[in-house]
Write a protein that holds these residues in place. Structure first.
Motif, PDB file in Angstrom:
ATOM      1  N   LYS A 193       6.718 -12.968  31.514  1.00  0.00           N
ATOM      2  CA  LYS A 193       7.698 -13.462  32.865  1.00  0.00           C
ATOM      3  C   LYS A 193       6.700 -13.625  34.011  1.00  0.00           C
ATOM      4  O   LYS A 193       6.772 -14.662  34.737  1.00  0.00           O
ATOM      5  CB  LYS A 193       8.415 -12.317  33.212  1.00  0.00           C
ATOM      6  N   MET A 194       5.482 -13.027  34.220  1.00  0.00           N
ATOM      7  CA  MET A 194       4.510 -13.147  35.395  1.00  0.00           C
ATOM      8  C   MET A 194       4.014 -14.340  35.289  1.00  0.00           C
ATOM      9  O   MET A 194       3.481 -14.883  36.015  1.00  0.00           O
ATOM     10  CB  MET A 194       3.447 -11.942  35.446  1.00  0.00           C
ATOM     11  N   VAL A 195       3.428 -14.681  33.971  1.00  0.00           N
ATOM     12  CA  VAL A 195       2.644 -15.912  33.674  1.00  0.00           C
ATOM     13  C   VAL A 195       3.760 -17.329  33.589  1.00  0.00           C
ATOM     14  O   VAL A 195       2.960 -18.239  33.347  1.00  0.00           O
ATOM     15  CB  VAL A 195       1.667 -15.931  32.647  1.00  0.00           C
ATOM     16  N   SER A 196       4.871 -17.202  33.437  1.00  0.00           N
ATOM     17  CA  SER A 196       5.650 -18.492  33.316  1.00  0.00           C
ATOM     18  C   SER A 196       6.301 -18.846  34.613  1.00  0.00           C
ATOM     19  O   SER A 196       6.304 -18.235  35.697  1.00  0.00           O
ATOM     20  CB  SER A 196       6.816 -18.221  32.245  1.00  0.00           C
ATOM     21  N   GLY A 250      11.976  -9.346  22.894  1.00  0.00           N
ATOM     22  CA  GLY A 250      11.396  -8.422  23.460  1.00  0.00           C
ATOM     23  C   GLY A 250      12.210  -7.416  24.165  1.00  0.00           C
ATOM     24  O   GLY A 250      12.602  -6.147  23.760  1.00  0.00           O
ATOM     25  N   LEU A 251      13.229  -8.082  24.908  1.00  0.00           N
ATOM     26  CA  LEU A 251      14.419  -7.052  25.616  1.00  0.00           C
ATOM     27  C   LEU A 251      15.466  -6.633  24.673  1.00  0.00           C
ATOM     28  O   LEU A 251      15.798  -5.423  24.666  1.00  0.00           O
ATOM     29  CB  LEU A 251      14.950  -8.059  26.701  1.00  0.00           C
ATOM     30  N   PHE A 255       7.067   0.733  25.216  1.00  0.00           N
ATOM     31  CA  PHE A 255       6.291   0.330  26.376  1.00  0.00           C
ATOM     32  C   PHE A 255       5.392  -0.770  26.196  1.00  0.00           C
ATOM     33  O   PHE A 255       5.337  -1.615  27.083  1.00  0.00           O
ATOM     34  CB  PHE A 255       5.351   1.599  26.836  1.00  0.00           C
ATOM     35  N   VAL A 256       4.751  -0.775  25.174  1.00  0.00           N
ATOM     36  CA  VAL A 256       3.971  -2.116  24.720  1.00  0.00           C
ATOM     37  C   VAL A 256       4.799  -3.453  24.902  1.00  0.00           C
ATOM     38  O   VAL A 256       4.508  -4.644  25.237  1.00  0.00           O
ATOM     39  CB  VAL A 256       3.054  -1.831  23.361  1.00  0.00           C
ATOM     40  N   VAL A 268       6.944  -8.279  30.441  1.00  0.00           N
ATOM     41  CA  VAL A 268       6.665  -8.606  31.931  1.00  0.00           C
ATOM     42  C   VAL A 268       5.423  -9.392  32.287  1.00  0.00           C
ATOM     43  O   VAL A 268       5.489 -10.361  32.949  1.00  0.00           O
ATOM     44  CB  VAL A 268       6.409  -6.988  32.501  1.00  0.00           C
ATOM     45  N   GLY A 269       4.378  -9.244  31.218  1.00  0.00           N
ATOM     46  CA  GLY A 269       3.280 -10.271  31.250  1.00  0.00           C
ATOM     47  C   GLY A 269       3.770 -11.776  31.209  1.00  0.00           C
ATOM     48  O   GLY A 269       3.386 -12.551  31.793  1.00  0.00           O
TER      49      GLY A 269
END
Length: 104
Positions: free
Chosen positions: A101-104, A64-65, A91-92, A98-99
């Motif tokens: 990263k936040m859940v891992s 993604g990045l 953006f998606v 980001v999502g």
């Protein structure tokens, strides 16, 4: 530490993608080094991140990045089209990264 490896791997993936674009237009040693070295270091750093992160998360964030960075740089450096659909798609992609990263 794993996220630093993934971030650096994504950066080198973008460098490799820019090098690939440049090499396809002008075959010089510097462009080849940018292309091959960028992708080579990217894969090495991604592999290093697997010691700290789950493969599925690290790989998805790296892709993604790297994709978002390559698209943005190609828009800025090589005049690729900039339109609302492309920017919303970026953006998606970034929201998904980001999502994850936040859940891992």
């Amino acid at each position: 530490m794993g996220w630093m490896f993934v971030g650096a791997a994504a950066l080198f993936e973008v460098i490799g993608a820019v090098g690939l674009n440049l090499y396809s237009k002008k075959k010089t040693w510097m462009n080849l080094l940018m292309y091959g070295g960028g992708f080579g270091l990217s894969f090495f750093l991604l592999y290093q991140s697997f010691g700290y992160l789950q493969l599925s998360i690290a790989y998805a964030v790296w892709v993604g990045l790297g994709t978002a960075g390559a698209v943005l740089l190609n828009m800025l450096l090589f005049g690729e089209p900039r339109n609302l659909q492309r920017l919303l798609s970026l953006f998606v992609i970034l929201a998904g990264v980001v999502g994850l990263k936040m859940v891992s």
